[in-house]
Design a protein around this motif. Structure first.
Motif, PDB file in Angstrom:
ATOM      1  N   GLU A  41       0.815  -1.215   0.000  1.00 65.71           N
ATOM      2  CA  GLU A  41       0.000   0.000   0.000  1.00 65.71           C
ATOM      3  C   GLU A  41       0.851   1.269   0.000  1.00 65.71           C
ATOM      4  O   GLU A  41       0.472   2.281  -0.575  1.00 65.71           O
ATOM      5  N   ASN A  42       1.999   1.222   0.654  1.00 67.95           N
ATOM      6  CA  ASN A  42       2.840   2.411   0.776  1.00 67.95           C
ATOM      7  C   ASN A  42       3.830   2.576  -0.371  1.00 67.95           C
ATOM      8  O   ASN A  42       4.669   3.479  -0.347  1.00 67.95           O
ATOM      9  N   THR A  43       3.732   1.721  -1.357  1.00 67.45           N
ATOM     10  CA  THR A  43       4.610   1.803  -2.523  1.00 67.45           C
ATOM     11  C   THR A  43       3.786   2.206  -3.738  1.00 67.45           C
ATOM     12  O   THR A  43       2.726   1.642  -3.997  1.00 67.45           O
ATOM     13  N   THR A  44       4.257   3.203  -4.469  1.00 71.19           N
ATOM     14  CA  THR A  44       3.549   3.655  -5.661  1.00 71.19           C
ATOM     15  C   THR A  44       4.369   3.354  -6.911  1.00 71.19           C
ATOM     16  O   THR A  44       5.578   3.081  -6.834  1.00 71.19           O
ATOM     17  N   ALA A  45       3.707   3.430  -8.056  1.00 74.94           N
ATOM     18  CA  ALA A  45       4.408   3.254  -9.328  1.00 74.94           C
ATOM     19  C   ALA A  45       5.499   4.315  -9.485  1.00 74.94           C
ATOM     20  O   ALA A  45       6.598   4.039  -9.987  1.00 74.94           O
ATOM     21  N   LYS A  46       5.200   5.522  -9.024  1.00 78.15           N
ATOM     22  CA  LYS A  46       6.186   6.606  -9.088  1.00 78.15           C
ATOM     23  C   LYS A  46       7.411   6.274  -8.238  1.00 78.15           C
ATOM     24  O   LYS A  46       8.554   6.516  -8.658  1.00 78.15           O
ATOM     25  N   ASP A  47       7.189   5.713  -7.044  1.00 76.95           N
ATOM     26  CA  ASP A  47       8.299   5.306  -6.177  1.00 76.95           C
ATOM     27  C   ASP A  47       9.171   4.262  -6.869  1.00 76.95           C
ATOM     28  O   ASP A  47      10.411   4.331  -6.824  1.00 76.95           O
ATOM     29  N   ILE A  48       8.516   3.286  -7.477  1.00 75.96           N
ATOM     30  CA  ILE A  48       9.246   2.192  -8.129  1.00 75.96           C
ATOM     31  C   ILE A  48      10.086   2.730  -9.280  1.00 75.96           C
ATOM     32  O   ILE A  48      11.259   2.363  -9.439  1.00 75.96           O
ATOM     33  N   ALA A  49       9.491   3.619 -10.072  1.00 72.61           N
ATOM     34  CA  ALA A  49      10.223   4.197 -11.204  1.00 72.61           C
ATOM     35  C   ALA A  49      11.413   5.014 -10.727  1.00 72.61           C
ATOM     36  O   ALA A  49      12.524   4.886 -11.261  1.00 72.61           O
ATOM     37  N   ALA A  50      11.203   5.850  -9.701  1.00 73.49           N
ATOM     38  CA  ALA A  50      12.290   6.689  -9.185  1.00 73.49           C
ATOM     39  C   ALA A  50      13.415   5.829  -8.635  1.00 73.49           C
ATOM     40  O   ALA A  50      14.603   6.111  -8.867  1.00 73.49           O
ATOM     41  N   HIS A  51      13.060   4.780  -7.913  1.00 71.90           N
ATOM     42  CA  HIS A  51      14.078   3.893  -7.341  1.00 71.90           C
ATOM     43  C   HIS A  51      14.877   3.189  -8.435  1.00 71.90           C
ATOM     44  O   HIS A  51      16.075   2.921  -8.274  1.00 71.90           O
ATOM     45  N   ALA A  52      14.210   2.914  -9.563  1.00 70.90           N
ATOM     46  CA  ALA A  52      14.881   2.251 -10.685  1.00 70.90           C
ATOM     47  C   ALA A  52      15.643   3.235 -11.572  1.00 70.90           C
ATOM     48  O   ALA A  52      16.361   2.818 -12.489  1.00 70.90           O
ATOM     49  N   GLY A  53      15.450   4.540 -11.316  1.00 70.80           N
ATOM     50  CA  GLY A  53      16.159   5.554 -12.087  1.00 70.80           C
ATOM     51  C   GLY A  53      15.559   5.812 -13.456  1.00 70.80           C
ATOM     52  O   GLY A  53      16.268   6.194 -14.388  1.00 70.80           O
ATOM     53  N   VAL A  54      14.228   5.607 -13.570  1.00 72.04           N
ATOM     54  CA  VAL A  54      13.565   5.866 -14.844  1.00 72.04           C
ATOM     55  C   VAL A  54      12.349   6.748 -14.597  1.00 72.04           C
ATOM     56  O   VAL A  54      11.921   6.947 -13.455  1.00 72.04           O
ATOM     57  N   ALA A  55      11.757   7.263 -15.657  1.00 73.14           N
ATOM     58  CA  ALA A  55      10.571   8.103 -15.537  1.00 73.14           C
ATOM     59  C   ALA A  55       9.343   7.255 -15.216  1.00 73.14           C
ATOM     60  O   ALA A  55       9.289   6.067 -15.553  1.00 73.14           O
ATOM     61  N   THR A  56       8.355   7.892 -14.593  1.00 67.88           N
ATOM     62  CA  THR A  56       7.122   7.171 -14.267  1.00 67.88           C
ATOM     63  C   THR A  56       6.445   6.645 -15.529  1.00 67.88           C
ATOM     64  O   THR A  56       5.874   5.544 -15.530  1.00 67.88           O
ATOM     65  N   THR A  58       7.856   5.442 -18.046  1.00 65.35           N
ATOM     66  CA  THR A  58       8.534   4.205 -18.433  1.00 65.35           C
ATOM     67  C   THR A  58       7.938   3.018 -17.681  1.00 65.35           C
ATOM     68  O   THR A  58       7.811   1.926 -18.233  1.00 65.35           O
ATOM     69  N   PHE A  59       7.569   3.266 -16.425  1.00 62.15           N
ATOM     70  CA  PHE A  59       6.929   2.192 -15.648  1.00 62.15           C
ATOM     71  C   PHE A  59       5.679   1.716 -16.390  1.00 62.15           C
ATOM     72  O   PHE A  59       5.468   0.517 -16.581  1.00 62.15           O
ATOM     73  N   TYR A  60       4.834   2.662 -16.806  1.00 58.78           N
ATOM     74  CA  TYR A  60       3.569   2.290 -17.433  1.00 58.78           C
ATOM     75  C   TYR A  60       3.737   1.771 -18.865  1.00 58.78           C
ATOM     76  O   TYR A  60       2.797   1.225 -19.442  1.00 58.78           O
ATOM     77  N   ARG A  61       4.913   1.915 -19.395  1.00 61.40           N
ATOM     78  CA  ARG A  61       5.198   1.305 -20.699  1.00 61.40           C
ATOM     79  C   ARG A  61       5.272  -0.214 -20.557  1.00 61.40           C
ATOM     80  O   ARG A  61       4.871  -0.952 -21.466  1.00 61.40           O
ATOM     81  N   TYR A  62       5.756  -0.665 -19.398  1.00 58.70           N
ATOM     82  CA  TYR A  62       5.967  -2.098 -19.201  1.00 58.70           C
ATOM     83  C   TYR A  62       4.927  -2.777 -18.308  1.00 58.70           C
ATOM     84  O   TYR A  62       4.717  -3.981 -18.403  1.00 58.70           O
ATOM     85  N   PHE A  63       4.295  -1.995 -17.426  1.00 53.58           N
ATOM     86  CA  PHE A  63       3.338  -2.560 -16.481  1.00 53.58           C
ATOM     87  C   PHE A  63       2.070  -1.708 -16.425  1.00 53.58           C
ATOM     88  O   PHE A  63       2.147  -0.482 -16.426  1.00 53.58           O
ATOM     89  N   SER A  64       0.924  -2.376 -16.336  1.00 55.36           N
ATOM     90  CA  SER A  64      -0.344  -1.649 -16.253  1.00 55.36           C
ATOM     91  C   SER A  64      -0.448  -0.875 -14.951  1.00 55.36           C
ATOM     92  O   SER A  64      -0.989   0.236 -14.916  1.00 55.36           O
ATOM     93  N   ASP A  65       0.053  -1.466 -13.865  1.00 53.67           N
ATOM     94  CA  ASP A  65       0.011  -0.842 -12.548  1.00 53.67           C
ATOM     95  C   ASP A  65       0.951  -1.615 -11.620  1.00 53.67           C
ATOM     96  O   ASP A  65       1.571  -2.601 -12.030  1.00 53.67           O
ATOM     97  N   LYS A  66       1.038  -1.176 -10.371  1.00 57.14           N
ATOM     98  CA  LYS A  66       1.961  -1.832  -9.440  1.00 57.14           C
ATOM     99  C   LYS A  66       1.502  -3.250  -9.118  1.00 57.14           C
ATOM    100  O   LYS A  66       2.333  -4.119  -8.796  1.00 57.14           O
ATOM    101  N   ARG A  67       0.195  -3.499  -9.188  1.00 53.47           N
ATOM    102  CA  ARG A  67      -0.307  -4.843  -8.924  1.00 53.47           C
ATOM    103  C   ARG A  67       0.247  -5.829  -9.950  1.00 53.47           C
ATOM    104  O   ARG A  67       0.661  -6.939  -9.601  1.00 53.47           O
ATOM    105  N   GLN A  68       0.270  -5.428 -11.212  1.00 53.87           N
ATOM    106  CA  GLN A  68       0.766  -6.330 -12.245  1.00 53.87           C
ATOM    107  C   GLN A  68       2.244  -6.646 -12.023  1.00 53.87           C
ATOM    108  O   GLN A  68       2.679  -7.783 -12.227  1.00 53.87           O
ATOM    109  N   LEU A  69       2.999  -5.649 -11.577  1.00 53.82           N
ATOM    110  CA  LEU A  69       4.408  -5.903 -11.291  1.00 53.82           C
ATOM    111  C   LEU A  69       4.539  -6.902 -10.138  1.00 53.82           C
ATOM    112  O   LEU A  69       5.328  -7.852 -10.218  1.00 53.82           O
TER     113      LEU A  69
END
Length: 215
Positions: A41-56, A58-69
């Motif tokens: 719950e405390n993790t967002t797609a934006k958090d995941i993208a920032a931690h990976a060093g890519v734009a948000t 880019t996250f949605y290019r590969y995954f529909s949402d954090k649940r899919q990841l």
């Protein structure tokens, strides 16, 4: 379509080029790290993208949402969290079971994400259904093993094997917390389960003088 495929769904894009694959893998690794550290719950797609060093984006290019990841991480891993197969027909069932439990709990530790599942189960009915189906398969395997042991005259004749199988699953599923709190050992859990299943005379015979059946 398998349960795992239903859980994950269709990805927006599956890269073929090495550079794009590296970005996607970085997002998966980032999601794993943050889900472990912060919870789902405390993790967002934006958090995941920032931690990976890519734009948000880019996250949605590969995954529909954090649940899919997260589901892609859990794919083929659901049964890792459930009780292992148990060999009841053994020369030393207590030691055999203790070793099996240790290996099982070590696999859970190695994969991680154990504490993320409870966050989702009350909200994600699809995941809950897949997990319940997996529990049903594990229950069937435990029940089958107990029936084989009964045919050999090793276990209590009056046991309701279906109920005992579910009881064993509950003990094993909750055992990790007891072990973490140092309130029991693998051997303690194995003895408890074996005392439910085997008459004292059989357990003593199989395990030798170390298998005390009275407190």
């Amino acid at each position: 379509m398998s349960d795992d495929e239903k859980l994950v769904g269709e990805f927006p894009f599956l890269p073929k080029q090495e550079r794009a694959q590296a970005k996607r893998n970085a997002l998966i690794e980032s999601g794993y790290t943050l889900f472990q550290a912060k919870g789902y719950e405390n993790t967002t797609a934006k958090d995941i993208a920032a931690h990976a060093g890519v734009a948000t984006g880019t996250f949605y290019r590969y995954f529909s949402d954090k649940r899919q990841l997260l589901m892609s991480l859990l794919k083929n891993q659901i049964e890792t969290y459930l009780p292992p197969d148990i060999n009841w027909i053994s020369n030393d069932p207590v030691s055999t079971l203790a070793s099996s439990l240790e290996n099982h709990y070590n696999r859970i530790h190695e994969f991680g994400l154990r504490h993320v599942l409870p966050e989702l189960l009350s909200k994600d009915l699809e995941l809950a259904d897949v997990l319940e189906n997996a529990r049903g398969r594990i229950h069937a395997r435990i029940l089958s093993g107990l029936k084989q042991a009964r045919e050999k005259g090793l276990i209590w004749n009056d046991l309701d094997l279906d109920t005992v199988s579910w009881a064993i699953m509950v003990i094993v599923e909750n055992g990790l917390d007891r072990l973490a709190e140092k309130k029991c050992t693998y051997q303690d859990l194995a003895k408890l389960i074996c005392r439910m299943v085997f008459p004292p005379s059989v357990l003593n015979q199989l395990c030798g003088s170390d298998a005390e059946t009275s407190e």
